[in-house]
Scaffold this motif. Structure first.
Motif, PDB file in Angstrom:
ATOM      1  N   THR A   1       0.818  -1.224   0.000  1.00 20.83           N
ATOM      2  CA  THR A   1       0.000   0.000   0.000  1.00 20.83           C
ATOM      3  C   THR A   1       0.849   1.271   0.000  1.00 20.83           C
ATOM      4  OG1 THR A   1      -0.103  -0.078   2.394  1.00 20.83           O
ATOM      5  CG2 THR A   1      -1.960  -1.053   1.220  1.00 20.83           C
ATOM      6  N   GLN A   2       2.154   1.101  -0.174  1.00 20.00           N
ATOM      7  CA  GLN A   2       2.995   2.287  -0.013  1.00 20.00           C
ATOM      8  C   GLN A   2       2.716   3.379  -1.041  1.00 20.00           C
ATOM      9  OE1 GLN A   2       7.130   1.996   0.705  1.00 20.00           O
ATOM     10  NE2 GLN A   2       6.742   1.608   2.856  1.00 20.00           N
ATOM     11  N   LYS A   3       2.342   2.990  -2.240  1.00 20.80           N
ATOM     12  CA  LYS A   3       2.072   4.029  -3.239  1.00 20.80           C
ATOM     13  C   LYS A   3       0.824   4.832  -2.849  1.00 20.80           C
ATOM     14  CE  LYS A   3       4.776   2.478  -7.109  1.00 20.80           C
ATOM     15  NZ  LYS A   3       5.957   3.134  -6.525  1.00 20.80           N
ATOM     16  N   SER A   4      -0.225   4.106  -2.406  1.00 23.39           N
ATOM     17  CA  SER A   4      -1.425   4.825  -1.958  1.00 23.39           C
ATOM     18  C   SER A   4      -1.090   5.720  -0.777  1.00 23.39           C
ATOM     19  CB  SER A   4      -2.505   3.839  -1.523  1.00 23.39           C
ATOM     20  OG  SER A   4      -2.858   3.021  -2.591  1.00 23.39           O
ATOM     21  N   LEU A   5      -0.269   5.167   0.106  1.00 21.45           N
ATOM     22  CA  LEU A   5       0.123   5.918   1.301  1.00 21.45           C
ATOM     23  C   LEU A   5       0.781   7.250   0.911  1.00 21.45           C
ATOM     24  CD1 LEU A   5       0.396   4.930   4.391  1.00 21.45           C
ATOM     25  CD2 LEU A   5       2.798   4.792   3.843  1.00 21.45           C
ATOM     26  N   GLN A   6       1.671   7.159  -0.085  1.00 21.14           N
ATOM     27  CA  GLN A   6       2.363   8.374  -0.515  1.00 21.14           C
ATOM     28  C   GLN A   6       1.403   9.369  -1.152  1.00 21.14           C
ATOM     29  OE1 GLN A   6       5.893   6.076  -2.172  1.00 21.14           O
ATOM     30  NE2 GLN A   6       6.683   8.145  -2.054  1.00 21.14           N
ATOM     31  N   ILE A   7       0.460   8.827  -1.916  1.00 20.79           N
ATOM     32  CA  ILE A   7      -0.507   9.707  -2.582  1.00 20.79           C
ATOM     33  C   ILE A   7      -1.341  10.453  -1.541  1.00 20.79           C
ATOM     34  CG2 ILE A   7      -2.609   9.738  -3.996  1.00 20.79           C
ATOM     35  CD1 ILE A   7      -1.333   7.190  -5.399  1.00 20.79           C
ATOM     36  N   TYR A   8      -1.864   9.715  -0.567  1.00 21.27           N
ATOM     37  CA  TYR A   8      -2.719  10.374   0.429  1.00 21.27           C
ATOM     38  C   TYR A   8      -1.900  11.297   1.324  1.00 21.27           C
ATOM     39  CZ  TYR A   8      -6.309   7.220  -1.144  1.00 21.27           C
ATOM     40  OH  TYR A   8      -7.192   6.567  -1.922  1.00 21.27           O
ATOM     41  N   ALA A   9      -0.726  10.858   1.668  1.00 23.09           N
ATOM     42  CA  ALA A   9       0.110  11.710   2.512  1.00 23.09           C
ATOM     43  C   ALA A   9       0.414  13.009   1.783  1.00 23.09           C
ATOM     44  CB  ALA A   9       1.404  10.995   2.869  1.00 23.09           C
ATOM     45  N   TYR A  10       0.670  12.912   0.489  1.00 23.01           N
ATOM     46  CA  TYR A  10       0.990  14.117  -0.285  1.00 23.01           C
ATOM     47  C   TYR A  10      -0.177  15.091  -0.310  1.00 23.01           C
ATOM     48  CZ  TYR A  10       1.895  17.294  -4.042  1.00 23.01           C
ATOM     49  OH  TYR A  10       2.045  18.439  -4.755  1.00 23.01           O
ATOM     50  N   ILE A  11      -1.364  14.574  -0.655  1.00 17.81           N
ATOM     51  CA  ILE A  11      -2.476  15.521  -0.790  1.00 17.81           C
ATOM     52  C   ILE A  11      -2.992  15.991   0.564  1.00 17.81           C
ATOM     53  CG2 ILE A  11      -3.211  14.934  -3.110  1.00 17.81           C
ATOM     54  CD1 ILE A  11      -5.177  13.076  -2.090  1.00 17.81           C
ATOM     55  N   THR A  12      -2.724  15.220   1.581  1.00 18.68           N
ATOM     56  CA  THR A  12      -3.091  15.629   2.926  1.00 18.68           C
ATOM     57  C   THR A  12      -2.173  16.721   3.430  1.00 18.68           C
ATOM     58  OG1 THR A  12      -3.775  13.418   3.505  1.00 18.68           O
ATOM     59  CG2 THR A  12      -3.182  14.827   5.308  1.00 18.68           C
ATOM     60  N   SER A  13      -0.929  16.641   2.963  1.00 21.20           N
ATOM     61  CA  SER A  13       0.111  17.387   3.654  1.00 21.20           C
ATOM     62  C   SER A  13      -0.095  18.880   3.571  1.00 21.20           C
ATOM     63  CB  SER A  13       1.471  16.996   3.109  1.00 21.20           C
ATOM     64  OG  SER A  13       1.462  17.208   1.722  1.00 21.20           O
ATOM     65  N   ASN A  14      -0.856  19.353   2.584  1.00 20.04           N
ATOM     66  CA  ASN A  14      -1.098  20.783   2.566  1.00 20.04           C
ATOM     67  C   ASN A  14      -1.987  21.182   3.727  1.00 20.04           C
ATOM     68  OD1 ASN A  14       0.540  21.385   0.470  1.00 20.04           O
ATOM     69  ND2 ASN A  14      -1.027  20.974  -1.056  1.00 20.04           N
TER      70      ASN A  14
END
Ligand SMILES: Cc1ncc(COP(=O)(O)O)c(C=O)c1O
Length: 542
Positions: free
Chosen positions: A43-56
């Motif tokens: 799930t690491q790719k999904s994790l990165q995607i959500y973390a990225y869009i969350t991070s703002n």
């Protein structure tokens, strides 16, 4: 553009560090966790995607989902549609856009942020007590370590030098530290040159890179022997007019960069106001040669806050190639190439930092591969940078105090700092991590806006941010990564007084290196004689 990037490439570019993410929780508007993406290899790719869009701002609404989709390719939602069923994250984000839903997405890390160094952490309550808040605090040891790391990463290049961007943190106590580590000063104005002189920088220790330059600043830079970096081909004549002299023996030109590299802060190349276009660079070097210039430098600044090493290496490659073309077409041997500032830093706890050693090695490989060392062994000698953010950014924080804890449409933690103390979140939506002191290890599971007293609704240091519950009036909060473009961008709107600065030494002792502004400072330029407030009127004859 090269070949179309794959989904995998796009996600890798997000530069999120999945090593420090435990999981991402997606929470609906009622506060229920609807979806959890654990940190597992699958799930690491999904994790990165959500973390990225969350991070703002912790929110996945249609806007943020669209931004996330953007990362998959140029065609935004259309591309997501094409990819439907291929990746669960694409489907989830496309649904949000389609159905206009709103979710909070919360990145859970094993710790709330990169821990504040112990000696700084210990000093903070005392600093608050002695000097009051809000106040900018810097960690001397951290700054020194980064200076050493930077120098060591480029020690293979004889003559390597970072000219610290004074605009990032214009305090002479910090510039003096840079000088001790062999740094020069990158100055964009006469006052920045003066500060550099004040700490003992001389002549070519200073590089003057300005744009739309006033005549008086060309004169000043010339008088003190700073390296002159011209921003436009018309500035050759402007410089001569201003100084009533010919070009100096050493001149540098700023290349605009016509490639599409760059990012939103510095602008894409078509919108960039800085520098000479490629053809103008060749013309400028020909003119300079004809006018008797003997030593040459080339400069650029194509990106800002860039953490992707690939972009930084690409920038170096572009500049090395340009240097080679210049040699062939004009016969000019460059003495140095200045790769500008712009190396990014991790603002979010889960961001990756740029590994300076790896960057140094990458640039060395390019340098060697492109045979940048000529037969004389020195062409084109030195590599310069003019980084500010990466040097002081992570080693500064703002210490602020809780003032009013409020419930409106959202929950607010009103603090005593405002956007006038740290402009970046208000103007760029920049993320600065917030740690309530004493609650570092608690669950960050309540959503707040952290706001100030300025009459601007964007006066929010954090928006929809997960923080521990129970933050109270008088609690101290640390706002991280404010050591560059922080205090420097403070302003006085609403009669706000700019905050002071404290330097914490390696042994935990500290000094105030800039006092807080007073009302008298604020009004020092007014002229209103006869007021009962004596300081409002200048003495006409005194
Ligand atoms: C010309 C120039 N050089 C250097 C810098 C410093 O950039 P950073 O602090 O991101 O390294 C800037 C930042 O605006 C700049 O405009």
């Amino acid at each position: 553009m090269g070949d179309k990037a794959t989904l995998g490439d796009r996600v890798d570019e997000l530069l999120i560090n999945p090593d420090v993410i435990e999981r991402v929780d997606i929470i609906d508007s009622s506060g229920k966790v609807q979806y959890t993406v654990p940190n597992s290899p699958t799930t690491q790719k999904s994790l990165q995607i959500y973390a990225y869009i969350t991070s703002n701002e912790s929110m996945i609404g249609p806007g943020e989902a669209r931004t996330g989709l953007e990362k998959y390719g140029e065609e935004l939602v259309i591309e997501a549609d094409l990819n439907r069923g291929k990746h669960p994250s694409i489907d989830f984000l496309a649904d949000i856009v389609e159905k206009d839903q709103k979710f909070h997405s919360h990145v859970v890390t094993p710790y709330s942020a990169k821990p504040i160094p112990e000696h700084v952490r210990k000093a903070m309550p005392e600093i608050a007590k002695k000097f009051g808040t809000p106040i900018h605090v810097y960690d001397e040891q951290g700054i020194r370590n980064t200076c050493k790391e930077f120098n060591s990463a480029f020690s293979w290049n004889k003559g390597f030098r970072n000219f610290f961007a004074v605009k990032a943190c214009p305090n002479p106590s910090l510039l003096a530290i840079m000088k001790e580590h062999g740094f020069g000063a990158d100055c964009s104005s006469a006052p920045e040159l003066s500060l550099s002189l004040a700490v003992g920088m001389r002549g070519e220790d200073m590089m003057f890179t300005s744009n739309d330059t006033p005549d008086s600043e060309f004169q000043y830079a010339r008088d003190i022997g700073a390296i002159i970096n011209l921003d436009d081909i018309t500035h050759i004549e402007a410089y001569k007019r201003a100084t009533k002299r010919g070009l100096p023996k050493l001149i540098c030109f700023r290349y605009a960069g016509e490639e599409s590299e760059g990012n939103s802060i510095i602008g894409n190349s078509a919108e960039r106001k800085y520098g000479l276009l490629r053809k103008q660079i060749f013309d400028a070097f020909e003119i300079a040669k004809a006018e008797g210039v003997e030593r040459f430098g080339l400069h650029t600044m194509m990106a800002s806050n860039e953490r992707n090493p690939r972009t930084l290496l690409r920038q170096a490659e572009i500049m090395f190639k340009l240097a080679q073309d210049l040699k062939v077409q004009t016969g000019v041997d460059l003495e140095f190439i200045n790769l500008g500032g712009g190396i990014g830093t991790p603002y979010k706890p889960w961001d990756r930092s740029v590994d300076l050693k790896e960057l140094g090695e990458g640039i060395k490989n390019l340098y060697d591969k492109m045979k940048m060392i000529g037969p004389d062994g020195v062409y084109p000698g030195k590599i310069f940078f003019e980084c500010g953010r990466v040097i002081t950014g992570p080693h500064g924080l703002v210490l602020t105090e809780g003032r009013h804890i409020m419930q409106k449409h959202r929950k607010y933690i009103g603090v005593d700092m405002t956007m006038a103390d740290l402009m970046r979140p208000g103007i760029y939506g920049a993320y600065h991590h917030v740690t309530p002191l004493g609650k570092e290890t608690e669950e960050y599971d309540h959503i707040y806006d952290v706001s100030g007293s300025l009459c601007e609704n964007c006066d929010k240091t954090a928006v929809q941010r997960f923080l521990p519950a129970g933050i109270k009036r008088k609690d101290l909060l640390a706002v991280h990564n404010t050591g560059a473009h922080g205090r420097a961008m403070c302003f006085n709107y609403n009669g706000k007084l700019r905050s002071g600065e404290v330097l914490v030494h390696p042994d935990g002792s500290f000094d105030m290196i800039r006092r807080h502004e007073t009302e008298k400072d604020l009004n020092a330029t007014l002229d209103f004689p006869g007021s009962k407030y004596a300081y409002l009127g200048r003495k006409k004859n005194g």
